[in-house]
Design a protein around this motif. Structure first.
Motif, PDB file in Angstrom:
ATOM      1  N   LEU A   1      45.396  44.039  38.868  1.00  0.00           N
ATOM      2  CA  LEU A   1      44.010  44.508  38.762  1.00  0.00           C
ATOM      3  C   LEU A   1      43.130  43.455  38.105  1.00  0.00           C
ATOM      4  O   LEU A   1      41.990  43.232  38.524  1.00  0.00           O
ATOM      5  CB  LEU A   1      43.948  45.820  37.983  1.00  0.00           C
ATOM      6  N   ASN A   2      43.652  42.811  37.076  1.00  0.00           N
ATOM      7  CA  ASN A   2      42.892  41.770  36.383  1.00  0.00           C
ATOM      8  C   ASN A   2      42.610  40.590  37.313  1.00  0.00           C
ATOM      9  O   ASN A   2      41.489  40.074  37.341  1.00  0.00           O
ATOM     10  CB  ASN A   2      43.648  41.300  35.138  1.00  0.00           C
ATOM     11  N   THR A   3      43.616  40.177  38.080  1.00  0.00           N
ATOM     12  CA  THR A   3      43.409  39.075  39.024  1.00  0.00           C
ATOM     13  C   THR A   3      42.325  39.432  40.036  1.00  0.00           C
ATOM     14  O   THR A   3      41.411  38.635  40.293  1.00  0.00           O
ATOM     15  CB  THR A   3      44.716  38.737  39.765  1.00  0.00           C
ATOM     16  N   ILE A   4      42.415  40.622  40.606  1.00  0.00           N
ATOM     17  CA  ILE A   4      41.429  41.068  41.593  1.00  0.00           C
ATOM     18  C   ILE A   4      40.030  41.074  40.974  1.00  0.00           C
ATOM     19  O   ILE A   4      39.074  40.552  41.563  1.00  0.00           O
ATOM     20  CB  ILE A   4      41.799  42.464  42.136  1.00  0.00           C
ATOM     21  N   ALA A   5      39.913  41.633  39.784  1.00  0.00           N
ATOM     22  CA  ALA A   5      38.612  41.707  39.108  1.00  0.00           C
ATOM     23  C   ALA A   5      38.058  40.316  38.818  1.00  0.00           C
ATOM     24  O   ALA A   5      36.865  40.066  39.022  1.00  0.00           O
ATOM     25  CB  ALA A   5      38.744  42.505  37.815  1.00  0.00           C
ATOM     26  N   CYS A   6      38.899  39.412  38.369  1.00  0.00           N
ATOM     27  CA  CYS A   6      38.444  38.046  38.056  1.00  0.00           C
ATOM     28  C   CYS A   6      37.925  37.324  39.292  1.00  0.00           C
ATOM     29  O   CYS A   6      36.920  36.610  39.229  1.00  0.00           O
ATOM     30  CB  CYS A   6      39.576  37.249  37.415  1.00  0.00           C
TER      31      CYS A   6
END
Length: 105
Positions: free
Chosen positions: A38-43
């Motif tokens: 989720l963090n990768t996608i958001a970044c």
């Protein structure tokens, strides 16, 4: 799926957001309960200035217990506010520009 995330993260670190996007889009919805994904996608979305999408994934990560996402959410909200101010400023400047008078021959 792990490989997609790793490739996307490395591209994100190189600020190659457009290249990272197809990789995050390959991450199946079933894996989006992993806060790292989720963090990768958001970044990546944040890097593309797709702030609404970034907020969505940061919020999911926060809901799943990634406390660091709260700071990311606040940062994206500031970026949104600054973006709106910049657009309003550009619009104001454009409206203040005097219209060119027709050239005389």
């Amino acid at each position: 799926c792990y490989e997609y995330n790793q490739i996307a993260w490395q591209l994100h670190l190189m600020q190659e957001y457009k290249e990272a996007l197809p990789w995050v889009q390959k991450i199946p919805e079933a894996y989006t309960t992993d806060t790292g994904y989720l963090n990768t996608i958001a970044c990546v979305y944040k890097g593309l200035k797709r702030y609404g999408d970034a907020l969505k994934y940061y919020q999911k990560a926060l809901d799943l217990g990634r406390t660091e996402a709260a700071q990311d959410i606040e940062e994206v909200k500031k970026l949104i506010a600054n973006s709106k101010k910049a657009k309003a400023s550009k619009k104001s400047v454009a409206q203040k520009k005097p219209k060119a008078s027709p050239k005389k021959r």
